[in-house]
Write an enzyme that holds these catalytic residues in place. Structure first.
Site, mmCIF file in Angstrom:
data_model
loop_
_atom_site.group_PDB
_atom_site.id
_atom_site.type_symbol
_atom_site.label_atom_id
_atom_site.label_comp_id
_atom_site.label_asym_id
_atom_site.label_seq_id
_atom_site.Cartn_x
_atom_site.Cartn_y
_atom_site.Cartn_z
ATOM 1 N N ARG A 156 44.384 43.020 35.682
ATOM 2 C CA ARG A 156 42.657 43.319 36.056
ATOM 3 C C ARG A 156 42.110 41.891 35.893
ATOM 4 O O ARG A 156 41.454 41.413 37.055
ATOM 5 C CB ARG A 156 42.169 44.353 34.989
ATOM 6 N N ASP A 157 41.954 41.252 34.737
ATOM 7 C CA ASP A 157 40.989 40.136 34.582
ATOM 8 C C ASP A 157 41.940 39.001 35.507
ATOM 9 O O ASP A 157 41.130 38.066 36.059
ATOM 10 C CB ASP A 157 41.123 39.621 33.202
ATOM 11 N N HIS A 201 39.435 38.995 22.784
ATOM 12 C CA HIS A 201 39.898 38.443 24.185
ATOM 13 C C HIS A 201 39.349 37.108 24.585
ATOM 14 O O HIS A 201 37.992 36.832 24.421
ATOM 15 C CB HIS A 201 38.874 39.472 25.144
ATOM 16 N N HIS A 214 39.642 33.421 26.642
ATOM 17 C CA HIS A 214 40.064 32.482 27.862
ATOM 18 C C HIS A 214 40.497 31.185 27.456
ATOM 19 O O HIS A 214 39.858 30.567 26.132
ATOM 20 C CB HIS A 214 38.759 32.479 28.842
ATOM 21 N N CYS A 256 36.767 34.854 35.384
ATOM 22 C CA CYS A 256 35.838 35.819 35.817
ATOM 23 C C CYS A 256 35.005 35.371 36.926
ATOM 24 O O CYS A 256 34.493 34.510 36.845
ATOM 25 C CB CYS A 256 34.876 36.331 34.697
ATOM 26 N N ASN A 291 42.927 33.593 31.150
ATOM 27 C CA ASN A 291 42.970 34.258 29.827
ATOM 28 C C ASN A 291 44.077 33.367 29.187
ATOM 29 O O ASN A 291 44.933 32.798 29.804
ATOM 30 C CB ASN A 291 43.416 35.578 29.763
#
Ligand code: COA
Ligand code: ZN
Length: 305
Positions: free
Chosen positions: A14-15, A207, A209, A240, A249
């Site tokens: 996803r990310d 979470h 990055h 993002c 990430n």
């Protein structure tokens, strides 16, 4: 003594994929998810229900869910949602867990979801009520929990209020997201220590990055505060599209290796994780791969011979 467990969620599908210039096919997305599951990663964020105009790479996430269900995919999966429509689509697709995005700044709320922070909060409370009836778990992820590319540094008090609100409202987890990778370990240590003291570590996650190369240091700082849930992405895929300057990430490759070397159980098979990381790199052509990868591959090859 049984080693303590750290729960890793791979958000690469996803990310990671949402920010790639190359849009993967359904089959390629499924192959990546399968490779990550084969490596023993206990949870995978497999896609998002967002506007396909805003994020073309995530179109067809309903088909990802349908295919995984058909294949009786055993690893728990998560869908990211930005609003009520996303919730409805995720529920219709059979998602059992959703990650709803909240914001610690109005600038990011506006850019990412055309809302104010307060509106996103209200929608999340409504989703929490519905999800209880629907038997769906909700992860409340607070974006830009450390700094915002539009509004600057985030006050710890803003995040503390948000966490308290969604803990009280019954979120299954509350995750602090360093959306642009701007946090430093001292800041992480201070904020997570306070939050763990207030709420316990059970439902808290982080979470990070790796934009400023502090991703792994930030994971360690949060581990020191007692946090035992982390998002990461295979081969460090990511970024993002709505947050300028954000890079991938923290790589699952690196976080799994570090935590295992520190004696934590992650359930991850590093050999198979390298295969998943290779696949992520081959499919996208842009995933950097974990920083530990060259060393780790050499080490694993030596072990096998
Ligand atoms: N899933 C799919 N489509 C959605 C949607 C969702 N969750 N929410 C809204 N839409 C559709 C609407 O139906 C509408 O479609 P139409 O143009 O065919 O009528 C269109 O998107 C625009 O809807 P609107 O309510 O006017 O929203 P917007 O244009 O202000 O966009 C979002 C808001 C939230 C839909 C959009 O910015 C988005 O999807 N953002 C996701 C960002 C993201 O994934 N960030 C990374 C993760 S943090
Ligand atoms: Zn992210």
């Amino acid at each position: 003594m049984t080693p303590e467990t750290v729960m890793i969620t791979d958000v690469g599908p996803r990310d990671g994929l949402q920010n790639q210039p190359k849009i993967l096919t359904l089959e390629q997305r499924l192959a990546l998810v399968q490779a990550i599951a084969d490596a023993g990663v206990p949870q995978i964020e497999v896609g998002s229900f967002v506007s396909p105009k805003a994020v073309p790479a995530m179109a067809g996430t309903d088909q990802v869910f349908a295919s995984l269900e058909k294949a009786q995919f055993a690893t728990p999966t998560i869908a990211l949602i930005p609003n009520m429509k996303g919730y409805e689509l995720a529920r219709a697709a059979g998602a059992k867990t959703v990650t709803m995005v909240l914001y610690a700044s109005d600038g990011m709320a506006q850019k990412n979801a055309s809302m104010t922070m307060a509106q996103a909060d209200e929608i999340t409370l409504e989703i929490l009520r519905l999800a209880k009836q629907d038997g769906i778990e909700v992860i409340a992820t607070i974006a830009v929990a450390f700094a915002c590319p539009f509004d600057g540094p985030t006050a710890a008090s803003t995040v503390e209020k948000g966490v308290a609100r969604f803990m009280k409202a019954g979120a299954d987890q509350v995750v602090l997201a360093d959306t642009i990778g701007a946090a430093d370990p001292q800041q992480v240590r201070a904020l997570t220590a306070t939050l763990v003291e207030q709420h316990g570590a059970g439902r808290l996650g982080c979470h990070f990055h790796d934009t400023r190369a502090m991703g792994l240091a930030n994971v360690y700082a949060a581990v020191e505060s007692g946090i035992r849930r982390f998002d990461s992405s295979i081969a460090g895929l990511g970024g993002c599209p709505f947050a300028p300057g954000a890079s991938g990430n923290v790589a699952t490759d690196d976080i799994a290796m570090m935590l295992q070397q520190m004696g934590f159980a992650t359930g991850i098979d590093l050999n198979k994780l390298m295969q998943a990381s290779d696949l992520a790199q081959a499919l996208t052509g842009t995933a950097p791969g974990g920083r530990s990868k060259p060393w780790l591959q050499g080490y694993l090859t030596k072990q096998a011979s």
